[in-house]
Design an enzyme around this catalytic site. Structure first.
Site, PDB file in Angstrom:
ATOM      1  N   GLU A 147       0.867  -1.173   0.000  1.00 28.58           N
ATOM      2  CA  GLU A 147       0.000   0.000   0.000  1.00 28.58           C
ATOM      3  C   GLU A 147       0.906   1.227   0.000  1.00 28.58           C
ATOM      4  O   GLU A 147       1.441   1.621   1.044  1.00 28.58           O
ATOM      5  CB  GLU A 147      -0.923  -0.011   1.226  1.00 28.58           C
ATOM      6  CG  GLU A 147      -1.927  -1.142   1.224  1.00 28.58           C
ATOM      7  CD  GLU A 147      -2.931  -1.042   0.083  1.00 28.58           C
ATOM      8  OE1 GLU A 147      -3.073   0.066  -0.479  1.00 28.58           O
ATOM      9  OE2 GLU A 147      -3.556  -2.056  -0.248  1.00 28.58           O
ATOM     10  N   CYS A 170      -1.493   9.391   2.334  1.00 28.20           N
ATOM     11  CA  CYS A 170      -1.173   8.812   1.026  1.00 28.20           C
ATOM     12  C   CYS A 170      -2.236   9.124  -0.019  1.00 28.20           C
ATOM     13  O   CYS A 170      -1.961   9.048  -1.217  1.00 28.20           O
ATOM     14  CB  CYS A 170      -0.980   7.307   1.144  1.00 28.20           C
ATOM     15  SG  CYS A 170      -2.426   6.424   1.772  1.00 28.20           S
TER      16      CYS A 170
END
Length: 507
Positions: free
Chosen positions: A229, A263
């Site tokens: 991720e 993110c």
């Protein structure tokens, strides 16, 4: 069913400073997993419940630890993003665990011919989770809950950057889990490197693309499957028929979540050239209204450490030196950036070109680049010429232009008119593609990520179905194969006739 234990030897997770101890923990977890076999639904739910209890019983301690790690981080923001954000994930996962565990029975028609096939979601064994620093609690416990639902044991390596949160998590884990169920380890980059080299059954990593490459390389030594991720430069496109003021309001807030250290935060925004001044004015007004003060504002998240503070400033300085227009929205009377508080004012950058570092490096701070466009095709080409982002944003109605952008680009997800809304559904997978990651989790997707879908098939027919594959071969078998291949060639030839590329004549 496992019980909560104290800080004695059975539940001790102690600080890990020796890579050999990591191997010993892994071996204890694996032997316990093999000895006890696949956990029942009740045991899996119990582990999920204890993991959530570890967080909820100690909320004030976690808030204090994360505040110490960041220097300045809003209590309300932490409760909202770190704690509230995990509650629905936990409740959904525990409520669906038993249903997800059930075997799947495909090809029901085959039963009429005496063949029974089942697909069993089987636990992998021991799952390793390497956590990030930007959301140091949520982004380890949510994947851990998915791994528990799938019946696995879990080892967590906390980020050394958020050391207070890491130490608190390590110390609390032993009160709620035996070490052969959950082990939380701390330590610096050497321990992190050793952790990623372990012969785990799956490795889950959240962090930067650069470190993700190292993680995948280390895991490959033992053929450990990985879920990465990562992040990337997430674009926003303000559509030609968007409400400019509404878009500016929401984009300003999206950029400033956790001080921009997320993110899925936007990195740059494309705005129709004819509306860019209006957009910039509205964005500037919104950011100033959000933060009339910064230095003494507990809601304004600081850079997590000195290294990241200087990294963001270096990106801004490089852009300025190469001719970009840089506008710092520091409140009147405040000297920003401030190296002691590690705070950088919201910063808008225009006239960015591809020679600037900020055009290619993920910012991870309160800085936003603004770019004009006149043709959507140029925007699509720009996005596609760069590594695929974790999420791409669109502001405007769901019309032809939006669908063209969706179909013409590649990203981990798409969110329209709202920050990170693609993550809201517990039944929707979350993950990146290409440089923004591989694999996904959340909900059933997370359960599947940490499971092996094992096919179990059988028959009680009095004759062999596949025996004809073994010699000696019956002439009738050869004739059957010949007829089947002729039929296949005829069917396929009809479908492709007239559509094959014309061959160039050879000299």
């Amino acid at each position: 069913m496992s019980q909560v234990v104290g800080l004695g030897e059975a539940g001790r997770t102690g600080e890990t400073t020796d890579p050999d101890e990591l191997v010993a923990i892994l071996e204890r977890q694996r032997q316990s997993f093999l000895r006890e076999g696949p956990a029942s639904a009740a045991v899996r739910r119990d582990r999920i419940d204890r993991l959530l209890a570890m967080v909820l019983d100690n909320i004030d301690d976690f808030v204090e630890a994360m505040s110490r790690d960041f220097g300045t981080r809003s209590r309300t923001g932490m409760l909202f993003a770190e704690i509230m954000g995990m509650l629905t994930a936990f409740e959904h996962t525990r409520s669906q665990t038993e249903r997800w565990m059930r075997p799947i029975r495909p090809n029901r028609l085959a039963r009429l011919y005496g063949i029974r096939t089942e697909i069993h979601p089987s636990p992998l064994g021991v799952v390793g989770i390497v956590g990030p620093w930007n959301f140091p609690l949520q982004l380890v416990v949510v994947p851990a809950a998915s791994a528990f639902a799938a019946g696995n044991r879990v080892m967590i390596k906390m980020s050394e950057i958020t050391a207070h949160t890491a130490e608190l998590t390590r110390s609390l884990a032993g009160r709620y889990f035996h070490q052969d169920e959950l082990a939380v380890v701390t330590g610096g980059p050497d321990i992190g490197a050793a952790f990623t080299r372990l012969p785990l059954d799956h490795l889950f990593f959240t962090g930067s693309t650069g470190v993700g490459r190292l993680v995948q390389r280390a895991a490959a030594e033992n053929l450990v499957p990985v879920t990465l991720e990562l992040g990337g430069k997430n674009p926003i496109v303000v559509g030609p028929d968007a409400d400019i003021d509404r878009a500016a309001n929401r984009i300003a807030r999206a950029r400033m979540v956790n001080g921009g250290q997320v993110c899925v935060c936007p990195d740059y925004v494309f705005v129709p050239a004819s509306r860019i001044e209006r957009f910039t004015d509205s964005l500037r007004t919104e950011l100033r209204a959000m933060f009339p003060s910064i230095l003494d504002n507990d809601d304004y998240t600081a850079s997590v450490d000195t290294a990241n503070y200087h990294r963001v400033l270096a990106l801004v300085d490089d852009a300025r030196a190469r001719g970009a227009r840089v506008e710092s929205l520091a409140p009147a009377g405040e000297e920003l950036p401030d190296p002691v508080a590690r705070k950088i004012a919201p910063t808008l950058i225009r006239d960015v070109d591809d020679d600037m570092r900020i055009a290619t490096e993920e910012i991870f701070g309160p800085v936003l680049s603004i770019r004009p466009y006149t043709d959507l095709d140029d925007v699509i080409d720009y996005v596609n010429a760069r590594p695929s982002p974790l999420v791409a944003y669109w502001f405007g109605p769901d019309r032809k232009d939006f669908r063209k952008f969706v179909d013409g680009t590649r990203s981990g997800g798409i969110a329209r008119n709202e920050f990170a809304i693609h993550m809201f559904s517990e039944n929707a997978p979350f993950g990146g593609v290409g440089h923004s990651g591989m694999g996904a989790y959340h909900g059933k997707t997370g359960f599947d990520t940490f499971s092996h879908l094992r096919t179990v098939a059988g028959t009680d027919l009095p004759f062999a179905i596949t025996g004809r594959a073994a010699p000696p071969f019956d002439p009738r078998t050869a004739k059957f194969i010949d007829l089947a291949l002729r039929a296949a060639r005829w069917r396929t030839g009809r479908r492709v006739r007239g559509r094959l590329p014309r061959r160039e004549p050879t000299s």
